[in-house]
Design a protein around this motif. Structure first.
Motif, PDB file in Angstrom:
ATOM      1  N   LEU A   1     -22.451  92.715 -38.624  1.00 57.81           N
ATOM      2  CA  LEU A   1     -23.647  92.577 -39.441  1.00 57.81           C
ATOM      3  C   LEU A   1     -24.720  91.783 -38.718  1.00 57.81           C
ATOM      4  N   LEU A   2     -25.971  92.113 -39.005  1.00 58.12           N
ATOM      5  CA  LEU A   2     -27.118  91.317 -38.601  1.00 58.12           C
ATOM      6  C   LEU A   2     -27.744  90.788 -39.881  1.00 58.12           C
ATOM      7  N   THR A   3     -28.125  89.524 -39.879  1.00 60.04           N
ATOM      8  CA  THR A   3     -28.692  88.933 -41.083  1.00 60.04           C
ATOM      9  C   THR A   3     -29.759  87.902 -40.747  1.00 60.04           C
ATOM     10  N   THR A   4     -30.693  87.738 -41.663  1.00 62.10           N
ATOM     11  CA  THR A   4     -31.706  86.703 -41.518  1.00 62.10           C
ATOM     12  C   THR A   4     -31.244  85.393 -42.140  1.00 62.10           C
TER      13      THR A   4
ATOM     14  N   LEU B   1     -23.423  82.247 -41.958  1.00 59.86           N
ATOM     15  CA  LEU B   1     -22.627  83.402 -42.374  1.00 59.86           C
ATOM     16  C   LEU B   1     -21.944  83.187 -43.717  1.00 59.86           C
ATOM     17  N   ASN B   2     -21.959  81.945 -44.214  1.00 56.28           N
ATOM     18  CA  ASN B   2     -21.391  81.679 -45.540  1.00 56.28           C
ATOM     19  C   ASN B   2     -22.469  81.262 -46.538  1.00 56.28           C
ATOM     20  N   ASP B   3     -23.727  81.628 -46.254  1.00 55.81           N
ATOM     21  CA  ASP B   3     -24.823  81.340 -47.179  1.00 55.81           C
ATOM     22  C   ASP B   3     -24.477  81.965 -48.534  1.00 55.81           C
TER      23      ASP B   3
ATOM     24  N   THR C   1     -38.450  90.471 -45.070  1.00 55.18           N
ATOM     25  CA  THR C   1     -38.019  90.508 -46.463  1.00 55.18           C
ATOM     26  C   THR C   1     -36.602  91.061 -46.598  1.00 55.18           C
ATOM     27  N   ASP C   2     -36.118  91.707 -45.559  1.00 53.47           N
ATOM     28  CA  ASP C   2     -34.740  92.198 -45.564  1.00 53.47           C
ATOM     29  C   ASP C   2     -33.838  91.064 -45.107  1.00 53.47           C
TER      30      ASP C   2
ATOM     31  N   MET D   1     -32.167  84.878 -36.698  1.00 50.85           N
ATOM     32  CA  MET D   1     -31.314  86.043 -36.813  1.00 50.85           C
ATOM     33  C   MET D   1     -29.897  85.649 -36.428  1.00 50.85           C
ATOM     34  N   LYS D   2     -28.944  86.077 -37.219  1.00 50.58           N
ATOM     35  CA  LYS D   2     -27.531  85.851 -36.927  1.00 50.58           C
ATOM     36  C   LYS D   2     -26.840  87.198 -36.809  1.00 50.58           C
ATOM     37  N   ALA D   3     -25.879  87.260 -35.918  1.00 47.32           N
ATOM     38  CA  ALA D   3     -24.997  88.413 -35.819  1.00 47.32           C
ATOM     39  C   ALA D   3     -23.593  87.898 -36.100  1.00 47.32           C
ATOM     40  N   GLY D   4     -22.849  88.649 -36.885  1.00 46.89           N
ATOM     41  CA  GLY D   4     -21.506  88.207 -37.215  1.00 46.89           C
ATOM     42  C   GLY D   4     -20.546  89.367 -37.344  1.00 46.89           C
ATOM     43  N   ILE D   5     -19.328  89.117 -36.916  1.00 41.87           N
ATOM     44  CA  ILE D   5     -18.244  90.068 -37.136  1.00 41.87           C
ATOM     45  C   ILE D   5     -17.488  89.567 -38.357  1.00 41.87           C
TER      46      ILE D   5
END
Length: 105
Positions: free
Chosen positions: A15-18, A22-24, A67-68, A1-5
């Protein structure tokens, strides 16, 4: 899990992302679909985000399934900006879709 501003044209969002970065390219494509074609993003520690957002973080995490891949935790730019010290931010990630720059004159 990544959190990014993500600093965008309308201000910062959290944002929170799997995605692992952050530049995927897949994350960038999702952001572009939402109209975000240019940004500067900074990773922030998940534990710090959890500390600052408490119950709101838990609710969003409970809704973020394998899956999200993307959740907006906070889109109030003023709140996001002042909820973190600049020293809390990781190294910047820059993204700019091929843009046509308009020049005055």
């Amino acid at each position: 899990m990544k959190a990014g501003i993500f600093f965008t044209g309308t201000g910062p969002i959290l944002l929170l992302t799997t995605y692992s970065e952050l530049n995927d390219p897949a994350l960038v494509a999702k952001l572009e679909q939402k109209g975000i074609k240019k940004f500067i993003a900074y990773e922030v520690s998940e534990s710090l985000v959890q500390e600052r957002y408490g119950q709101q973080f838990k609710i969003i995490m409970g809704d973020l399934r394998q899956t999200d891949d993307l959740r907006v935790l906070d889109y109030d730019g003023h709140h996001v900006f002042y909820n973190f010290a600049l020293s809390d931010l990781g190294n910047p990630v820059f993204h700019e879709k091929n843009m046509h720059i308009l020049k005055a004159g």
